[in-house]
Design a protein around this motif. Structure first.
Motif, PDB file in Angstrom:
ATOM      1  N   PRO A  34      10.245   4.773 -12.450  1.00  9.94           N
ATOM      2  CA  PRO A  34      11.158   5.301 -13.449  1.00  9.94           C
ATOM      3  C   PRO A  34      11.928   6.631 -13.343  1.00  9.94           C
ATOM      4  O   PRO A  34      13.292   6.593 -14.151  1.00  9.94           O
ATOM      5  CB  PRO A  34      10.279   4.950 -15.025  1.00  9.94           C
ATOM      6  N   ARG A  35      11.679   7.430 -13.297  1.00  8.07           N
ATOM      7  CA  ARG A  35      11.436   8.905 -13.240  1.00  8.07           C
ATOM      8  C   ARG A  35      12.965   9.250 -12.244  1.00  8.07           C
ATOM      9  O   ARG A  35      13.516  10.130 -12.552  1.00  8.07           O
ATOM     10  CB  ARG A  35      10.315   9.988 -12.888  1.00  8.07           C
ATOM     11  N   LEU A  36      12.714   8.711 -10.925  1.00  9.48           N
ATOM     12  CA  LEU A  36      13.951   8.970 -10.096  1.00  9.48           C
ATOM     13  C   LEU A  36      14.810   7.442 -10.094  1.00  9.48           C
ATOM     14  O   LEU A  36      16.233   8.428  -9.582  1.00  9.48           O
ATOM     15  CB  LEU A  36      12.880   8.188  -8.366  1.00  9.48           C
ATOM     16  N   ILE A  37      14.194   6.550 -10.808  1.00  6.83           N
ATOM     17  CA  ILE A  37      15.968   5.935 -10.254  1.00  6.83           C
ATOM     18  C   ILE A  37      16.522   5.105 -12.299  1.00  6.83           C
ATOM     19  O   ILE A  37      17.079   4.552 -11.835  1.00  6.83           O
ATOM     20  CB  ILE A  37      15.317   4.055  -9.549  1.00  6.83           C
ATOM     21  N   LEU A  80       0.643  -0.922  -0.014  1.00 10.58           N
ATOM     22  CA  LEU A  80      -0.040  -0.452   0.159  1.00 10.58           C
ATOM     23  C   LEU A  80       0.868   0.573   0.282  1.00 10.58           C
ATOM     24  O   LEU A  80       0.045   2.754  -0.461  1.00 10.58           O
ATOM     25  CB  LEU A  80      -0.544  -0.308   1.557  1.00 10.58           C
ATOM     26  N   SER A  81       2.304   1.202  -0.012  1.00 10.31           N
ATOM     27  CA  SER A  81       2.808   2.983   0.089  1.00 10.31           C
ATOM     28  C   SER A  81       2.834   2.709  -1.470  1.00 10.31           C
ATOM     29  O   SER A  81       3.422   2.194  -2.033  1.00 10.31           O
ATOM     30  CB  SER A  81       4.147   1.949   0.965  1.00 10.31           C
ATOM     31  N   PRO A  82       3.472   4.092  -1.834  1.00  8.88           N
ATOM     32  CA  PRO A  82       3.814   4.648  -3.018  1.00  8.88           C
ATOM     33  C   PRO A  82       5.179   3.514  -3.517  1.00  8.88           C
ATOM     34  O   PRO A  82       6.284   3.446  -3.050  1.00  8.88           O
ATOM     35  CB  PRO A  82       4.019   5.954  -2.841  1.00  8.88           C
ATOM     36  N   PRO A  83       5.275   3.273  -4.693  1.00 11.13           N
ATOM     37  CA  PRO A  83       6.448   2.980  -5.284  1.00 11.13           C
ATOM     38  C   PRO A  83       7.377   3.515  -5.752  1.00 11.13           C
ATOM     39  O   PRO A  83       8.510   3.666  -4.977  1.00 11.13           O
ATOM     40  CB  PRO A  83       5.934   2.197  -6.728  1.00 11.13           C
ATOM     41  N   PHE A  84       7.149   5.388  -5.666  1.00  6.40           N
ATOM     42  CA  PHE A  84       8.407   6.149  -5.905  1.00  6.40           C
ATOM     43  C   PHE A  84       8.724   6.550  -3.992  1.00  6.40           C
ATOM     44  O   PHE A  84      10.416   6.460  -4.330  1.00  6.40           O
ATOM     45  CB  PHE A  84       8.274   7.436  -5.890  1.00  6.40           C
ATOM     46  N   ILE A  85       8.249   5.916  -3.269  1.00  5.28           N
ATOM     47  CA  ILE A  85       9.040   5.566  -2.227  1.00  5.28           C
ATOM     48  C   ILE A  85      10.109   4.498  -1.980  1.00  5.28           C
ATOM     49  O   ILE A  85      11.481   4.534  -1.399  1.00  5.28           O
ATOM     50  CB  ILE A  85       8.331   5.862  -0.908  1.00  5.28           C
ATOM     51  N   GLY A  86      10.304   3.495  -1.851  1.00  2.53           N
ATOM     52  CA  GLY A  86      11.209   2.404  -2.586  1.00  2.53           C
ATOM     53  C   GLY A  86      12.552   2.430  -3.074  1.00  2.53           C
ATOM     54  O   GLY A  86      13.079   1.994  -3.225  1.00  2.53           O
ATOM     55  N   ALA A  87      11.837   3.849  -5.023  1.00  2.00           N
ATOM     56  CA  ALA A  87      12.744   3.972  -5.645  1.00  2.00           C
ATOM     57  C   ALA A  87      13.866   4.573  -4.462  1.00  2.00           C
ATOM     58  O   ALA A  87      14.950   4.713  -4.692  1.00  2.00           O
ATOM     59  CB  ALA A  87      12.035   4.863  -6.411  1.00  2.00           C
ATOM     60  N   TYR A  88      13.269   5.921  -4.022  1.00  5.34           N
ATOM     61  CA  TYR A  88      14.170   6.734  -2.856  1.00  5.34           C
ATOM     62  C   TYR A  88      14.925   6.223  -1.911  1.00  5.34           C
ATOM     63  O   TYR A  88      15.955   6.416  -2.047  1.00  5.34           O
ATOM     64  CB  TYR A  88      13.070   8.133  -2.445  1.00  5.34           C
ATOM     65  N   GLY A 102      16.884  -1.436 -11.287  1.00  9.01           N
ATOM     66  CA  GLY A 102      16.757  -0.422 -10.149  1.00  9.01           C
ATOM     67  C   GLY A 102      15.295  -1.088 -10.480  1.00  9.01           C
ATOM     68  O   GLY A 102      14.893  -0.753  -9.416  1.00  9.01           O
ATOM     69  N   ILE A 103      14.961  -0.852 -11.753  1.00  9.18           N
ATOM     70  CA  ILE A 103      13.106  -0.048 -12.008  1.00  9.18           C
ATOM     71  C   ILE A 103      12.802  -1.390 -11.038  1.00  9.18           C
ATOM     72  O   ILE A 103      11.709  -1.686 -11.002  1.00  9.18           O
ATOM     73  CB  ILE A 103      13.057   0.537 -13.318  1.00  9.18           C
ATOM     74  N   VAL A 104      13.030  -2.894 -12.084  1.00  8.41           N
ATOM     75  CA  VAL A 104      12.582  -4.127 -11.797  1.00  8.41           C
ATOM     76  C   VAL A 104      12.685  -4.429 -10.074  1.00  8.41           C
ATOM     77  O   VAL A 104      11.655  -5.111  -9.650  1.00  8.41           O
ATOM     78  CB  VAL A 104      13.944  -4.481 -12.398  1.00  8.41           C
ATOM     79  N   LEU A 105      13.214  -4.075  -9.467  1.00  8.26           N
ATOM     80  CA  LEU A 105      14.078  -4.273  -8.191  1.00  8.26           C
ATOM     81  C   LEU A 105      13.069  -3.724  -7.326  1.00  8.26           C
ATOM     82  O   LEU A 105      12.178  -4.775  -6.516  1.00  8.26           O
ATOM     83  CB  LEU A 105      15.485  -3.613  -8.235  1.00  8.26           C
ATOM     84  N   VAL A 106      13.219  -2.580  -7.344  1.00 10.31           N
ATOM     85  CA  VAL A 106      11.663  -1.773  -6.850  1.00 10.31           C
ATOM     86  C   VAL A 106      10.443  -2.151  -7.239  1.00 10.31           C
ATOM     87  O   VAL A 106       9.830  -2.675  -6.514  1.00 10.31           O
ATOM     88  CB  VAL A 106      12.194   0.138  -7.022  1.00 10.31           C
ATOM     89  N   PRO A 137       2.800  12.958  -1.442  1.00 11.73           N
ATOM     90  CA  PRO A 137       3.023  12.233  -2.333  1.00 11.73           C
ATOM     91  C   PRO A 137       4.140  13.334  -3.304  1.00 11.73           C
ATOM     92  O   PRO A 137       5.498  12.907  -3.901  1.00 11.73           O
ATOM     93  CB  PRO A 137       2.811  11.351  -3.013  1.00 11.73           C
ATOM     94  N   VAL A 138       3.862  14.021  -3.886  1.00 12.62           N
ATOM     95  CA  VAL A 138       3.779  15.655  -4.743  1.00 12.62           C
ATOM     96  C   VAL A 138       5.640  16.489  -4.101  1.00 12.62           C
ATOM     97  O   VAL A 138       6.570  16.641  -4.220  1.00 12.62           O
ATOM     98  CB  VAL A 138       3.411  16.267  -5.200  1.00 12.62           C
ATOM     99  N   ALA A 139       4.839  16.555  -2.558  1.00 11.93           N
ATOM    100  CA  ALA A 139       6.396  17.010  -1.872  1.00 11.93           C
ATOM    101  C   ALA A 139       7.624  16.320  -2.006  1.00 11.93           C
ATOM    102  O   ALA A 139       8.547  16.510  -1.535  1.00 11.93           O
ATOM    103  CB  ALA A 139       5.312  17.728  -0.513  1.00 11.93           C
ATOM    104  N   ILE A 140       6.825  15.480  -1.914  1.00 13.87           N
ATOM    105  CA  ILE A 140       8.239  14.393  -1.463  1.00 13.87           C
ATOM    106  C   ILE A 140       8.765  14.282  -2.621  1.00 13.87           C
ATOM    107  O   ILE A 140      10.558  13.725  -3.012  1.00 13.87           O
ATOM    108  CB  ILE A 140       7.881  12.654  -1.140  1.00 13.87           C
ATOM    109  N   PHE A 141       7.996  13.613  -3.337  1.00  9.31           N
ATOM    110  CA  PHE A 141       8.649  13.655  -5.351  1.00  9.31           C
ATOM    111  C   PHE A 141       9.949  15.386  -5.626  1.00  9.31           C
ATOM    112  O   PHE A 141      10.788  14.610  -5.743  1.00  9.31           O
ATOM    113  CB  PHE A 141       7.623  13.521  -6.300  1.00  9.31           C
ATOM    114  N   ASN A 142       9.205  15.650  -5.549  1.00  4.11           N
ATOM    115  CA  ASN A 142       9.952  17.776  -5.165  1.00  4.11           C
ATOM    116  C   ASN A 142      10.883  17.897  -4.232  1.00  4.11           C
ATOM    117  O   ASN A 142      11.849  18.068  -4.855  1.00  4.11           O
ATOM    118  CB  ASN A 142       9.084  18.145  -4.672  1.00  4.11           C
ATOM    119  N   CYS A 143      10.880  16.786  -2.758  1.00  6.44           N
ATOM    120  CA  CYS A 143      11.828  16.867  -2.070  1.00  6.44           C
ATOM    121  C   CYS A 143      12.672  16.145  -3.037  1.00  6.44           C
ATOM    122  O   CYS A 143      14.634  16.462  -2.522  1.00  6.44           O
ATOM    123  CB  CYS A 143      11.789  16.957  -0.368  1.00  6.44           C
ATOM    124  N   VAL A 144      13.080  14.814  -3.050  1.00  8.70           N
ATOM    125  CA  VAL A 144      14.147  14.095  -3.709  1.00  8.70           C
ATOM    126  C   VAL A 144      15.017  14.751  -4.950  1.00  8.70           C
ATOM    127  O   VAL A 144      16.421  15.156  -4.863  1.00  8.70           O
ATOM    128  CB  VAL A 144      13.431  12.668  -4.373  1.00  8.70           C
TER     129      VAL A 144
END
Length: 559
Positions: A231-234, A119-127, A158-162, A516-523
């Motif tokens: 994919p955008r982050l990693i 249930l957590s966002p995938p992009f947090i896993g990428a970060y 990395g994308i496949v792992l996450v 989620p947007v704020a997290i993405f921008n912070c990263v």
């Protein structure tokens, strides 16, 4: 005789041409046409427009098929989605079998870890994996100190792992539910015929639950195909189609809405094609069983029990490791983008002072969207189950259509459609709330439909036989019976809403930013401490929602 009279009165109320439900049908149909059909038709029309002259053209599609860059992005998306689906299925199915059929240690802990990671966002896993296995990651440095050099995390691997660690829990939970519903007599009969052990699992058990496995695999494929943040982050140059769509729509040298619309139409067609193929295959593989005797949980010898527990626990721990990582990081001191030794609450103070609005927005928008989702879910499910016909089937189709639409595509649809004209929503909080409702309503609809099928019509017939109008019967009799199950589904919808990134990233403004947007921008801005603090807040909110769901549902599974 009395029962027949009740039924006749019930049917007479429902056959009236201009009763309460006729009005509800028309209103929901109008809402569907305005906020679902119109935006997507507008997207298709926009895809055939020349960006400069606004004339009809095929050049947007020709541009896609003529340039290798865009075709590679599509190929990358399909390869990623296919590989992740295979890996997640191969990982999730056997782990679900072990976790369901054997009495493992820490079974409840494993279940919580699996659900939380799903249930957590995938992009947090990428970060989180970047901070662990990236070029300057903690594990990378630790291994380098003893002479072990890790390969590159970024790009395809990395994308496949996450994605795999994020999405296999979906397969795990669906397959666990299916394995628990198999009638034990089916497997016992196969053993009596000499089919046992691994042969029985492969020839009897797994074929019976094939529709469930395929449904879970479809959800994995659709999620991987539609995700933008990971994919955008990693990815680091390994572009996928959602990333390209985002770049084209928010290009630094000028927005190319028409071409972004064409790319969006292409990914929608692919998603619908995959859904169609999966549905045809599942329909040909469906089985019915009574499930009167669920399979017994097998007690393993101690050594095997420890080994089986260790395997399932280790994989489950890996999937929830991103949440653990960002939680620890949120309490570390930072020096700019660098985490330093010592603990501090500075990241939380900075979040409250600088990004507090994102927290308020997330929960305000989430609860408003949730109220609309529950209301429409109750009305829509009743129409589909109790008022069967062409209009009800059409409403069902229209409300479920956004299920296959990537979030970024939905964001573009709404921006293109409500940026001008009689209804202008772009830039307001209502366009974000609308995206939440459209995207998450299908989940609540399906759970509400399932609940309504379990409620006997005779309850409503009895109410109407006492001259209670259909509207009052629905709100006074049917809704109270549906509410416990609907609220359970609504809590899960709230979790999904507050974790949404893709559509919100297209639609937000400075005043309507969400967590989620704020997290993405912070990263992206190397503010890792603040990103970790916001991620922890999001994880804590998810855990609270899960506890509420567990309390309301009486301990039911989330799928």
């Amino acid at each position: 005789m009395e029962k027949e009279n009740k039924k006749k009165l019930y049917e007479r109320f429902h056959m009236d041409k201009f009763n309460f439900w006729t009005i509800v049908s028309l209103l929901i149909l109008i809402v569907c046409l305005l906020f679902i059909v119109y935006p997507f038709l507008n997207l298709i029309i926009q895809s055939f427009h020349n960006a400069e002259t606004n004339a009809f053209t095929m050049e947007n599609y020709l541009k896609f098929f003529q340039k290798r860059y865009y075709k590679e992005a599509l190929r990358n998306s399909l390869v990623i989605s296919t590989v992740v689906t295979i890996l997640a299925t191969c990982l999730g199915v056997p782990l679900a079998y072990i976790g369901t059929r054997f009495n493992l240690y820490l079974k409840r802990v494993i279940y919580v870890m699996v659900v939380l990671s799903m249930l957590s966002p995938p992009f947090i896993g990428a970060y989180a994996w970047i901070t662990l296995l990236g070029r300057a990651g903690f594990i990378t440095k630790l291994l380098a100190s003893v002479g072990i050099q890790l390969g590159e995390l970024y790009g395809f691997k990395g994308i496949v792992l996450v994605f795999t660690l994020k999405l296999y829990p979906m397969v795990y939970l669906y397959v666990s539910g299916a394995l628990g519903s198999i009638d034990a007599s089916l497997e016992e009969a196969s053993e009596n015929l000499g089919v046992s052990g691994i042969q029985r699992i492969l020839k009897i058990t797994f074929p019976v639950i094939t529709p469930t496995i395929l449904s879970a695999a479809l959800m994995v494929f659709m999620t991987a195909l539609a995700d933008f943040g990971t994919p955008r982050l990693i990815g680091e140059g390994y572009n996928t189609l959602p990333v390209i769509i985002y770049k084209e729509f928010l290009n630094e040298v000028g927005t190319d809405t028409s071409f972004a619309s064409a790319l969006s139409v292409i990914i929608i067609v692919i998603a619908l094609a995959v859904l169609f193929v999966q549905k045809r295959f599942v329909d040909s593989k469906s089985y019915n069983m009574t499930s009167l005797r669920p399979p017994k949980v097998v007690e393993l010898p101690r050594a095997k029990k420890i080994l089986a527990t260790a395997v399932v626990f280790f994989v489950s721990f890996l999937s929830v490791l991103p949440q653990i990582t960002v939680t620890i990081q949120s309490f570390l001191k930072t020096n700019g983008p660098i985490f330093v030794s010592g603990f501090s609450l500075d990241s939380y103070r900075n979040v409250v002072n600088k990004l507090g609005q994102s927290i308020t927005n997330t929960f305000l928008y989430g609860f408003i969207a949730l109220a609309i989702i529950v209301f429409l879910g109750l009305l829509g499910s009743y129409l589909i189950v109790r008022r069967k016909g062409f209009t009800a089937n059409l409403i069902d189709l229209l409300l479920m259509f956004p299920y296959v639409i990537p979030g970024a595509v939905l964001g573009i649809c709404l921006t293109v459609s409500f940026n001008q004209g009689p209804v202008v929503l772009t830039g307001s909080m209502w366009i974000i709330i609308l995206s939440f409702v459209i995207r998450k309503l299908p989940y609540t609809m399906r759970s509400s439909v399932g609940i309504l099928y379990q409620i006997d019509k005779s309850v409503e017939e009895a109410s109407i036989s006492l001259s209670v109008p259909p509207m009052k019967t629905f709100f006074k009799t049917t809704v109270p019976l549906m509410i416990p199950g609907v609220i359970s589904g609504a809590v899960l919808s709230l979790i999904s809403v507050i974790n949404t990134l893709s559509a919100t990233l297209i639609l937000y403004t400075g005043k309507t930013v969400t967590i989620p947007v704020a997290i993405f921008n912070c990263v992206n801005n190397d503010a890792y401490g603040q990103a970790a603090a916001l991620s922890t807040i999001l994880t804590l909110a998810t855990i609270v929602c899960l506890l509420v769901f567990h309390k309301i549902s009486g301990g039911k599974s989330v799928v």
